[in-house]
Design a protein around this motif. Structure first.
Motif, mmCIF file in Angstrom:
data_model
loop_
_atom_site.group_PDB
_atom_site.id
_atom_site.type_symbol
_atom_site.label_atom_id
_atom_site.label_comp_id
_atom_site.label_asym_id
_atom_site.label_seq_id
_atom_site.Cartn_x
_atom_site.Cartn_y
_atom_site.Cartn_z
ATOM 1 N N LEU A 409 0.981 -1.199 0.023
ATOM 2 C CA LEU A 409 0.031 -0.027 0.040
ATOM 3 C C LEU A 409 0.923 1.236 0.009
ATOM 4 O O LEU A 409 0.684 2.275 -0.560
ATOM 5 C CB LEU A 409 -0.745 -0.194 1.395
ATOM 6 C CG LEU A 409 -1.995 -0.813 1.078
ATOM 7 C CD1 LEU A 409 -2.591 -1.279 2.526
ATOM 8 C CD2 LEU A 409 -2.951 -0.853 0.115
ATOM 9 N N ALA A 410 2.064 1.235 0.744
ATOM 10 C CA ALA A 410 2.861 2.386 0.747
ATOM 11 C C ALA A 410 3.681 2.383 -0.503
ATOM 12 O O ALA A 410 3.641 3.662 -1.056
ATOM 13 C CB ALA A 410 4.120 2.110 1.720
ATOM 14 N N ASP A 411 3.620 1.343 -1.179
ATOM 15 C CA ASP A 411 4.367 1.586 -2.748
ATOM 16 C C ASP A 411 3.162 2.172 -3.653
ATOM 17 O O ASP A 411 3.532 2.870 -4.696
ATOM 18 C CB ASP A 411 4.899 -0.024 -3.291
ATOM 19 C CG ASP A 411 6.280 -0.140 -2.716
ATOM 20 O OD1 ASP A 411 7.030 0.734 -2.582
ATOM 21 O OD2 ASP A 411 6.260 -1.570 -2.568
ATOM 22 N N CYS A 412 2.083 1.589 -3.395
ATOM 23 C CA CYS A 412 0.877 2.270 -4.280
ATOM 24 C C CYS A 412 0.942 3.994 -4.152
ATOM 25 O O CYS A 412 0.814 4.497 -5.215
ATOM 26 C CB CYS A 412 -0.458 1.576 -4.001
ATOM 27 S SG CYS A 412 -0.618 0.006 -4.641
ATOM 28 N N VAL A 413 1.026 4.266 -3.113
ATOM 29 C CA VAL A 413 0.950 5.794 -2.594
ATOM 30 C C VAL A 413 2.284 6.529 -3.403
ATOM 31 O O VAL A 413 2.146 7.514 -3.844
ATOM 32 C CB VAL A 413 1.363 6.089 -1.254
ATOM 33 C CG1 VAL A 413 1.345 7.453 -0.828
ATOM 34 C CG2 VAL A 413 -0.085 5.578 -0.405
ATOM 35 N N ARG A 414 3.465 5.741 -3.164
ATOM 36 C CA ARG A 414 4.751 6.205 -3.659
ATOM 37 C C ARG A 414 4.614 6.098 -5.429
ATOM 38 O O ARG A 414 4.914 7.329 -5.943
ATOM 39 C CB ARG A 414 5.907 5.266 -3.450
ATOM 40 C CG ARG A 414 7.162 5.527 -4.261
ATOM 41 C CD ARG A 414 8.324 4.849 -3.821
ATOM 42 N NE ARG A 414 7.810 3.262 -3.923
ATOM 43 C CZ ARG A 414 8.842 2.486 -4.232
ATOM 44 N NH1 ARG A 414 10.074 2.623 -4.544
ATOM 45 N NH2 ARG A 414 8.575 1.286 -4.554
#
Length: 432
Positions: A409-414
Protein backbone atom coordinates in the motif's frame (compact mmCIF):
# COMPACT_ATOMS: atom_id res chain seq x y z
CA UNK A 1 5.24 -11.66 -44.52
CA UNK A 2 4.44 -8.25 -43.03
CA UNK A 3 7.24 -7.03 -40.66
CA UNK A 4 4.73 -6.26 -37.91
CA UNK A 5 3.39 -9.81 -38.09
CA UNK A 6 6.96 -11.14 -37.94
CA UNK A 7 7.56 -9.02 -34.82
CA UNK A 8 4.44 -10.34 -33.08
CA UNK A 9 5.36 -13.94 -33.93
CA UNK A 10 8.88 -13.22 -32.65
CA UNK A 11 7.52 -11.85 -29.37
CA UNK A 12 5.40 -14.98 -28.84
CA UNK A 13 8.40 -17.19 -29.63
CA UNK A 14 10.57 -15.22 -27.18
CA UNK A 15 8.13 -15.72 -24.31
CA UNK A 16 7.84 -19.38 -25.31
CA UNK A 17 11.62 -19.79 -25.06
CA UNK A 18 11.65 -18.02 -21.69
CA UNK A 19 8.88 -20.35 -20.47
CA UNK A 20 11.12 -23.27 -21.51
CA UNK A 21 13.84 -21.82 -19.22
CA UNK A 22 16.10 -20.67 -22.04
CA UNK A 23 18.13 -17.73 -20.59
CA UNK A 24 16.41 -14.43 -21.32
CA UNK A 25 19.42 -12.88 -23.08
CA UNK A 26 19.77 -15.92 -25.34
CA UNK A 27 16.02 -15.93 -26.07
CA UNK A 28 16.11 -12.26 -27.09
CA UNK A 29 19.20 -12.76 -29.25
CA UNK A 30 17.81 -15.83 -31.04
CA UNK A 31 14.48 -14.14 -31.80
CA UNK A 32 16.18 -10.85 -32.69
CA UNK A 33 18.58 -12.43 -35.19
CA UNK A 34 15.92 -14.70 -36.70
CA UNK A 35 13.40 -11.86 -37.02
CA UNK A 36 16.02 -9.48 -38.42
CA UNK A 37 16.97 -12.16 -40.98
CA UNK A 38 13.32 -12.68 -41.95
CA UNK A 39 13.03 -8.98 -42.77
CA UNK A 40 16.47 -8.08 -44.19
CA UNK A 41 18.20 -11.39 -44.93
CA UNK A 42 20.74 -13.55 -43.12
CA UNK A 43 23.80 -11.53 -44.19
CA UNK A 44 22.91 -8.36 -42.23
CA UNK A 45 21.57 -10.51 -39.35
CA UNK A 46 24.88 -12.36 -38.95
CA UNK A 47 26.75 -9.04 -38.97
CA UNK A 48 24.40 -7.78 -36.27
CA UNK A 49 25.45 -10.69 -34.04
CA UNK A 50 29.03 -9.43 -34.20
CA UNK A 51 28.57 -5.66 -34.22
CA UNK A 52 26.19 -5.29 -31.28
CA UNK A 53 28.18 -7.32 -28.70
CA UNK A 54 31.36 -5.53 -29.82
CA UNK A 55 29.73 -2.10 -29.43
CA UNK A 56 28.33 -3.08 -26.05
CA UNK A 57 31.69 -4.29 -24.76
CA UNK A 58 33.24 -0.98 -25.80
CA UNK A 59 30.67 1.06 -23.85
CA UNK A 60 32.41 2.62 -20.84
CA UNK A 61 29.13 3.22 -19.00
CA UNK A 62 28.43 -0.51 -18.98
CA UNK A 63 31.94 -1.22 -17.67
CA UNK A 64 30.87 0.15 -14.30
CA UNK A 65 28.48 -2.78 -13.69
CA UNK A 66 31.15 -5.41 -12.89
CA UNK A 67 32.83 -2.89 -10.57
CA UNK A 68 29.63 -2.26 -8.61
CA UNK A 69 28.91 -6.00 -8.52
CA UNK A 70 32.38 -6.65 -7.11
CA UNK A 71 32.05 -3.80 -4.61
CA UNK A 72 28.71 -5.17 -3.38
CA UNK A 73 30.12 -8.69 -2.95
CA UNK A 74 33.17 -7.40 -1.08
CA UNK A 75 30.98 -5.19 1.13
CA UNK A 76 28.76 -8.15 2.06
CA UNK A 77 31.78 -10.34 2.77
CA UNK A 78 33.37 -7.60 4.87
CA UNK A 79 30.30 -7.47 7.13
CA UNK A 80 29.15 -3.96 6.20
CA UNK A 81 25.50 -5.03 6.08
CA UNK A 82 25.65 -6.31 9.67
CA UNK A 83 27.43 -3.11 10.79
CA UNK A 84 24.67 -0.95 9.32
CA UNK A 85 21.98 -3.14 10.88
CA UNK A 86 23.55 -3.11 14.36
CA UNK A 87 23.96 0.67 14.28
CA UNK A 88 20.35 1.26 13.25
CA UNK A 89 19.18 -1.28 15.84
CA UNK A 90 21.01 0.55 18.63
CA UNK A 91 19.41 3.86 17.62
CA UNK A 92 15.76 2.89 17.01
CA UNK A 93 15.41 -0.82 17.87
CA UNK A 94 13.83 -0.13 21.26
CA UNK A 95 10.70 1.44 19.75
CA UNK A 96 7.65 -0.62 18.70
CA UNK A 97 8.44 -1.71 15.17
CA UNK A 98 11.96 -0.43 15.71
CA UNK A 99 13.71 -3.57 14.50
CA UNK A 100 11.61 -3.52 11.32
CA UNK A 101 12.48 0.16 10.85
CA UNK A 102 16.11 -0.81 11.43
CA UNK A 103 15.87 -3.35 8.60
CA UNK A 104 14.44 -0.77 6.20
CA UNK A 105 17.09 1.85 7.02
CA UNK A 106 19.87 -0.74 6.87
CA UNK A 107 18.58 -2.09 3.54
CA UNK A 108 18.64 1.42 2.09
CA UNK A 109 22.18 1.91 3.40
CA UNK A 110 23.35 -1.41 2.00
CA UNK A 111 21.60 -0.65 -1.30
CA UNK A 112 23.95 2.33 -1.64
CA UNK A 113 26.92 -0.05 -1.82
CA UNK A 114 25.21 -3.06 -3.42
CA UNK A 115 22.82 -2.00 -6.18
CA UNK A 116 20.81 -5.23 -6.34
CA UNK A 117 17.37 -6.03 -4.95
CA UNK A 118 17.86 -9.80 -4.77
CA UNK A 119 21.30 -9.44 -3.11
CA UNK A 120 19.90 -6.99 -0.53
CA UNK A 121 16.99 -9.34 0.24
CA UNK A 122 19.28 -12.35 0.58
CA UNK A 123 21.73 -10.45 2.81
CA UNK A 124 19.13 -9.20 5.27
CA UNK A 125 17.31 -12.52 5.12
CA UNK A 126 20.44 -13.82 6.87
CA UNK A 127 21.23 -10.76 9.01
CA UNK A 128 17.91 -9.23 10.07
CA UNK A 129 15.25 -11.93 9.74
CA UNK A 130 16.59 -14.21 12.52
CA UNK A 131 17.02 -11.18 14.80
CA UNK A 132 13.43 -10.03 14.38
CA UNK A 133 11.97 -13.49 14.91
CA UNK A 134 14.12 -14.06 18.01
CA UNK A 135 12.81 -10.76 19.48
CA UNK A 136 9.19 -11.87 19.18
CA UNK A 137 8.25 -10.34 15.81
CA UNK A 138 5.60 -12.20 13.82
CA UNK A 139 7.29 -14.30 11.14
CA UNK A 140 5.16 -12.93 8.32
CA UNK A 141 5.80 -9.31 9.29
CA UNK A 142 9.51 -10.01 9.65
CA UNK A 143 9.82 -11.62 6.22
CA UNK A 144 7.59 -8.97 4.64
CA UNK A 145 9.86 -6.24 6.01
CA UNK A 146 12.98 -7.90 4.59
CA UNK A 147 11.31 -8.43 1.19
CA UNK A 148 10.20 -4.78 1.04
CA UNK A 149 13.60 -3.54 2.22
CA UNK A 150 15.21 -5.58 -0.55
CA UNK A 151 13.45 -3.50 -3.21
CA UNK A 152 15.40 -0.46 -1.97
CA UNK A 153 18.52 -2.11 -3.40
CA UNK A 154 17.56 -0.96 -6.92
CA UNK A 155 16.00 2.45 -6.18
CA UNK A 156 18.84 3.74 -3.97
CA UNK A 157 21.73 4.89 -6.19
CA UNK A 158 24.12 3.59 -7.34
CA UNK A 159 21.94 0.93 -8.93
CA UNK A 160 22.97 -1.60 -11.56
CA UNK A 161 19.54 -1.51 -13.21
CA UNK A 162 19.76 2.29 -13.56
CA UNK A 163 23.15 1.93 -15.25
CA UNK A 164 21.65 -0.63 -17.60
CA UNK A 165 18.70 1.66 -18.39
CA UNK A 166 21.11 4.53 -19.07
CA UNK A 167 23.14 2.38 -21.49
CA UNK A 168 20.09 1.10 -23.37
CA UNK A 169 18.49 4.56 -23.68
CA UNK A 170 21.75 6.54 -24.07
CA UNK A 171 20.84 8.72 -21.08
CA UNK A 172 23.24 10.10 -18.46
CA UNK A 173 24.01 7.73 -15.58
CA UNK A 174 24.68 10.70 -13.30
CA UNK A 175 21.30 12.28 -14.10
CA UNK A 176 19.56 8.99 -13.34
CA UNK A 177 21.37 8.67 -10.02
CA UNK A 178 20.47 12.27 -9.14
CA UNK A 179 16.84 11.71 -10.12
CA UNK A 180 16.64 8.65 -7.86
CA UNK A 181 17.64 10.40 -4.63
CA UNK A 182 14.27 11.97 -3.71
CA UNK A 183 12.19 8.92 -4.79
CA UNK A 184 14.51 6.72 -2.71
CA UNK A 185 14.04 8.95 0.35
CA UNK A 186 10.29 8.94 -0.30
CA UNK A 187 10.36 5.13 -0.38
CA UNK A 188 12.13 4.92 2.98
CA UNK A 189 9.77 7.45 4.60
CA UNK A 190 6.65 5.65 3.34
CA UNK A 191 7.98 2.25 4.46
CA UNK A 192 8.76 3.63 7.92
CA UNK A 193 5.26 5.10 8.05
CA UNK A 194 3.80 1.69 7.13
CA UNK A 195 5.78 0.07 9.96
CA UNK A 196 4.59 2.71 12.44
CA UNK A 197 0.95 2.08 11.45
CA UNK A 198 1.30 -1.72 11.75
CA UNK A 199 3.05 -1.40 15.13
CA UNK A 200 0.28 0.89 16.40
CA UNK A 201 -2.49 -1.42 15.21
CA UNK A 202 -0.85 -4.67 16.35
CA UNK A 203 1.99 -4.02 18.85
CA UNK A 204 2.42 -7.76 19.52
CA UNK A 205 3.48 -8.33 15.88
CA UNK A 206 6.30 -5.77 16.12
CA UNK A 207 7.34 -5.30 19.78
CA UNK A 208 10.08 -2.96 20.94
CA UNK A 209 13.25 -4.18 22.60
CA UNK A 210 15.23 -2.94 25.58
CA UNK A 211 16.56 0.60 25.19
CA UNK A 212 20.34 0.74 25.26
CA UNK A 213 22.24 3.34 27.34
CA UNK A 214 23.03 6.59 25.54
CA UNK A 215 26.77 5.93 25.56
CA UNK A 216 26.27 2.52 23.98
CA UNK A 217 24.09 3.98 21.26
CA UNK A 218 26.67 6.63 20.41
CA UNK A 219 29.39 3.99 20.30
CA UNK A 220 27.24 1.91 17.93
CA UNK A 221 27.35 4.68 15.34
CA UNK A 222 31.09 4.18 15.10
CA UNK A 223 30.58 0.54 14.10
CA UNK A 224 29.30 1.69 10.72
CA UNK A 225 32.31 3.81 9.88
CA UNK A 226 33.24 1.46 7.02
CA UNK A 227 29.85 1.61 5.34
CA UNK A 228 29.55 5.37 5.89
CA UNK A 229 33.03 5.98 4.50
CA UNK A 230 32.35 3.79 1.46
CA UNK A 231 29.07 5.59 0.72
CA UNK A 232 30.74 9.00 1.09
CA UNK A 233 33.60 8.00 -1.20
CA UNK A 234 31.36 6.60 -3.92
CA UNK A 235 28.29 8.85 -3.80
CA UNK A 236 30.10 11.96 -2.57
CA UNK A 237 32.76 11.52 -5.24
CA UNK A 238 30.15 11.14 -7.99
CA UNK A 239 27.88 14.05 -7.03
CA UNK A 240 30.73 16.43 -6.24
CA UNK A 241 32.25 15.77 -9.65
CA UNK A 242 35.52 14.64 -8.07
CA UNK A 243 35.10 11.17 -9.61
CA UNK A 244 33.38 9.94 -12.72
CA UNK A 245 30.94 7.08 -12.07
CA UNK A 246 33.55 4.57 -13.28
CA UNK A 247 36.31 6.06 -11.13
CA UNK A 248 34.07 6.11 -8.06
CA UNK A 249 33.18 2.45 -8.58
CA UNK A 250 36.85 1.50 -8.97
CA UNK A 251 37.84 3.38 -5.81
CA UNK A 252 34.90 1.79 -3.99
CA UNK A 253 36.11 -1.69 -4.97
CA UNK A 254 39.59 -0.94 -3.63
CA UNK A 255 38.19 0.42 -0.35
CA UNK A 256 35.81 -2.54 0.10
CA UNK A 257 38.66 -4.96 -0.60
CA UNK A 258 41.03 -3.30 1.88
CA UNK A 259 38.25 -3.10 4.51
CA UNK A 260 37.35 -6.80 4.18
CA UNK A 261 41.03 -7.75 4.17
CA UNK A 262 41.76 -5.64 7.26
CA UNK A 263 38.89 -7.34 9.10
CA UNK A 264 40.30 -10.75 8.32
CA UNK A 265 37.21 -11.67 6.29
CA UNK A 266 39.13 -12.47 3.13
CA UNK A 267 41.12 -15.62 2.54
CA UNK A 268 41.73 -17.59 -0.61
CA UNK A 269 38.34 -19.34 -0.54
CA UNK A 270 36.24 -16.27 0.30
CA UNK A 271 38.08 -14.13 -2.25
CA UNK A 272 37.47 -16.69 -5.00
CA UNK A 273 33.82 -16.89 -3.91
CA UNK A 274 33.53 -13.09 -4.18
CA UNK A 275 35.08 -13.09 -7.65
CA UNK A 276 32.83 -15.94 -8.73
CA UNK A 277 29.67 -14.25 -7.43
CA UNK A 278 30.50 -10.93 -9.11
CA UNK A 279 31.55 -12.63 -12.35
CA UNK A 280 28.39 -14.73 -12.63
CA UNK A 281 26.16 -11.68 -12.06
CA UNK A 282 28.15 -9.60 -14.56
CA UNK A 283 28.10 -12.25 -17.28
CA UNK A 284 24.35 -12.68 -16.84
CA UNK A 285 23.79 -8.93 -17.27
CA UNK A 286 26.09 -8.69 -20.29
CA UNK A 287 24.36 -11.58 -22.05
CA UNK A 288 21.00 -9.93 -21.41
CA UNK A 289 22.33 -6.62 -22.79
CA UNK A 290 23.69 -8.33 -25.93
CA UNK A 291 20.32 -9.96 -26.50
CA UNK A 292 18.41 -6.76 -25.74
CA UNK A 293 20.42 -4.70 -28.23
CA UNK A 294 19.90 -7.26 -31.00
CA UNK A 295 16.20 -7.58 -30.16
CA UNK A 296 15.85 -3.77 -30.15
CA UNK A 297 17.17 -3.57 -33.71
CA UNK A 298 14.66 -6.19 -34.81
CA UNK A 299 11.77 -4.35 -33.13
CA UNK A 300 12.94 -1.04 -34.61
CA UNK A 301 13.03 -2.19 -38.25
CA UNK A 302 9.78 -4.13 -37.90
CA UNK A 303 7.84 -0.93 -37.22
CA UNK A 304 5.83 -2.58 -34.45
CA UNK A 305 6.53 0.34 -32.07
CA UNK A 306 4.89 2.75 -34.51
CA UNK A 307 1.94 0.38 -34.85
CA UNK A 308 1.58 0.26 -31.06
CA UNK A 309 1.69 4.06 -30.80
CA UNK A 310 -1.01 4.29 -33.47
CA UNK A 311 -3.17 1.76 -31.63
CA UNK A 312 -2.78 3.67 -28.36
CA UNK A 313 -3.81 6.93 -30.05
CA UNK A 314 -6.89 5.22 -31.44
CA UNK A 315 -7.92 4.20 -27.91
CA UNK A 316 -8.46 7.87 -27.13
CA UNK A 317 -6.80 7.63 -23.71
CA UNK A 318 -5.17 10.74 -22.26
CA UNK A 319 -1.39 10.49 -21.65
CA UNK A 320 -1.97 9.86 -17.94
CA UNK A 321 -4.34 7.01 -18.80
CA UNK A 322 -1.65 5.37 -20.94
CA UNK A 323 0.84 5.70 -18.08
CA UNK A 324 -1.55 3.97 -15.67
CA UNK A 325 -2.04 1.11 -18.16
CA UNK A 326 1.77 0.73 -18.30
CA UNK A 327 1.95 0.86 -14.50
CA UNK A 328 -0.40 -2.12 -14.22
CA UNK A 329 1.57 -3.97 -16.90
CA UNK A 330 4.86 -3.51 -15.04
CA UNK A 331 3.38 -4.59 -11.73
CA UNK A 332 2.39 -7.85 -13.41
CA UNK A 333 5.74 -8.28 -15.21
CA UNK A 334 7.74 -7.58 -12.06
CA UNK A 335 5.99 -10.49 -10.37
CA UNK A 336 7.32 -12.94 -12.96
CA UNK A 337 10.71 -11.52 -14.04
CA UNK A 338 13.76 -10.26 -12.22
CA UNK A 339 14.46 -6.53 -12.43
CA UNK A 340 16.90 -6.71 -15.35
CA UNK A 341 14.72 -8.90 -17.54
CA UNK A 342 11.54 -6.89 -16.92
CA UNK A 343 13.23 -3.69 -18.11
CA UNK A 344 15.16 -4.92 -21.14
CA UNK A 345 12.35 -7.06 -22.59
CA UNK A 346 9.85 -4.19 -22.63
CA UNK A 347 12.07 -1.17 -23.30
CA UNK A 348 12.07 -1.40 -27.14
CA UNK A 349 8.26 -1.27 -27.12
CA UNK A 350 7.56 1.08 -24.24
CA UNK A 351 10.19 3.84 -24.54
CA UNK A 352 8.97 5.09 -27.96
CA UNK A 353 5.47 5.38 -26.46
CA UNK A 354 6.78 7.36 -23.48
CA UNK A 355 8.71 9.73 -25.75
CA UNK A 356 5.74 10.18 -28.10
CA UNK A 357 3.60 11.24 -25.13
CA UNK A 358 6.16 13.95 -24.29
CA UNK A 359 7.43 12.44 -21.02
CA UNK A 360 11.05 12.70 -19.89
CA UNK A 361 12.98 9.39 -20.26
CA UNK A 362 14.79 10.11 -16.96
CA UNK A 363 11.45 10.33 -15.16
CA UNK A 364 10.26 7.12 -16.82
CA UNK A 365 13.51 5.35 -15.93
CA UNK A 366 13.05 6.02 -12.20
CA UNK A 367 9.34 5.19 -12.32
CA UNK A 368 10.18 2.01 -14.24
CA UNK A 369 12.70 0.92 -11.60
CA UNK A 370 10.21 1.69 -8.81
CA UNK A 371 7.51 -0.34 -10.56
CA UNK A 372 9.78 -3.34 -11.01
CA UNK A 373 10.60 -3.17 -7.30
CA UNK A 374 6.90 -3.26 -6.41
CA UNK A 375 6.38 -6.16 -8.79
CA UNK A 376 9.04 -8.15 -6.93
CA UNK A 377 6.65 -8.21 -3.95
CA UNK A 378 3.49 -8.95 -5.93
CA UNK A 379 1.67 -12.32 -6.07
CA UNK A 380 1.55 -14.86 -7.63
CA UNK A 381 5.36 -15.01 -7.86
CA UNK A 382 7.15 -11.99 -6.35
CA UNK A 383 10.86 -12.79 -6.69
CA UNK A 384 11.84 -11.38 -3.28
CA UNK A 385 9.04 -13.27 -1.55
CA UNK A 386 10.00 -16.54 -3.24
CA UNK A 387 13.65 -16.03 -2.28
CA UNK A 388 12.78 -15.59 1.40
CA UNK A 389 10.46 -18.58 1.32
CA UNK A 390 13.31 -20.66 -0.10
CA UNK A 391 15.64 -19.40 2.63
CA UNK A 392 13.10 -19.96 5.42
CA UNK A 393 10.76 -22.81 4.54
CA UNK A 394 9.21 -22.51 8.02
CA UNK A 395 7.54 -19.24 6.99
CA UNK A 396 4.51 -19.94 4.73
CA UNK A 397 4.11 -17.92 1.53
CA UNK A 398 0.70 -16.73 2.67
CA UNK A 399 2.23 -15.29 5.86
CA UNK A 400 4.90 -13.42 3.87
CA UNK A 401 2.31 -11.99 1.49
CA UNK A 402 0.24 -10.80 4.45
CA UNK A 403 3.41 -9.25 5.84
CA UNK A 404 4.08 -7.21 2.71
CA UNK A 405 0.56 -5.77 2.41
CA UNK A 406 1.31 -2.58 4.38
CA UNK A 407 4.44 -2.03 2.27
CA UNK A 408 2.51 -2.70 -0.94
CA UNK A 409 0.00 0.00 0.00
CA UNK A 410 2.90 2.35 0.75
CA UNK A 411 4.33 1.52 -2.68
CA UNK A 412 1.00 2.34 -4.33
CA UNK A 413 1.11 5.77 -2.68
CA UNK A 414 4.71 6.23 -3.85
CA UNK A 415 3.91 5.29 -7.46
CA UNK A 416 0.92 7.64 -7.45
CA UNK A 417 3.11 10.51 -6.22
CA UNK A 418 5.80 9.82 -8.83
CA UNK A 419 3.23 9.67 -11.64
CA UNK A 420 1.24 12.76 -10.65
CA UNK A 421 4.24 14.87 -9.60
CA UNK A 422 7.14 14.26 -12.02
CA UNK A 423 9.13 17.08 -10.39
CA UNK A 424 9.79 14.82 -7.41
CA UNK A 425 12.03 12.94 -9.82
CA UNK A 426 13.19 15.73 -12.14
CA UNK A 427 13.86 18.62 -9.75
CA UNK A 428 17.24 17.48 -8.47
CA UNK A 429 18.78 16.69 -11.89
CA UNK A 430 17.60 20.11 -13.10
CA UNK A 431 19.48 21.97 -10.37
CA UNK A 432 22.64 19.86 -10.20
Amino acid sequence: MDPTTIALIGLICMFGLIALHVPIGVSMAVVGVSGFAAITGWGPAIKLMASEPAATMANLDLAVIPLFMLMGSLAATGGLARDIFETAEALVGHRPGGLAATTIVASAGFGAVCGSSVATTATFGRVALPEMISRGYAKGNSAGTVAAGGTLGIIVPPSSIMILYAVLTEESVLRLFSAAILPALLSVVLYLTAIWVVARINPAAMPGSEKLPFRTRIKAIGKSWGAITLAIIVLGGIYSGFFTVNEAAAVGVVFAFVFALGRGKLNRDTFLAVLSEASVATVMIYIIVFGAMIFSYFVSISGVSQEMMGAIRNLGLPPLGVIFVLVVMYLILGAFFDEVAAVVVTLPFVLPIILSLGYDPIWWGILNVALIGVGMLTPPIGINVMLLNAMRADIPLTAIYRGIMAFFLADCVRILILVLFPQVTLWLPSVM
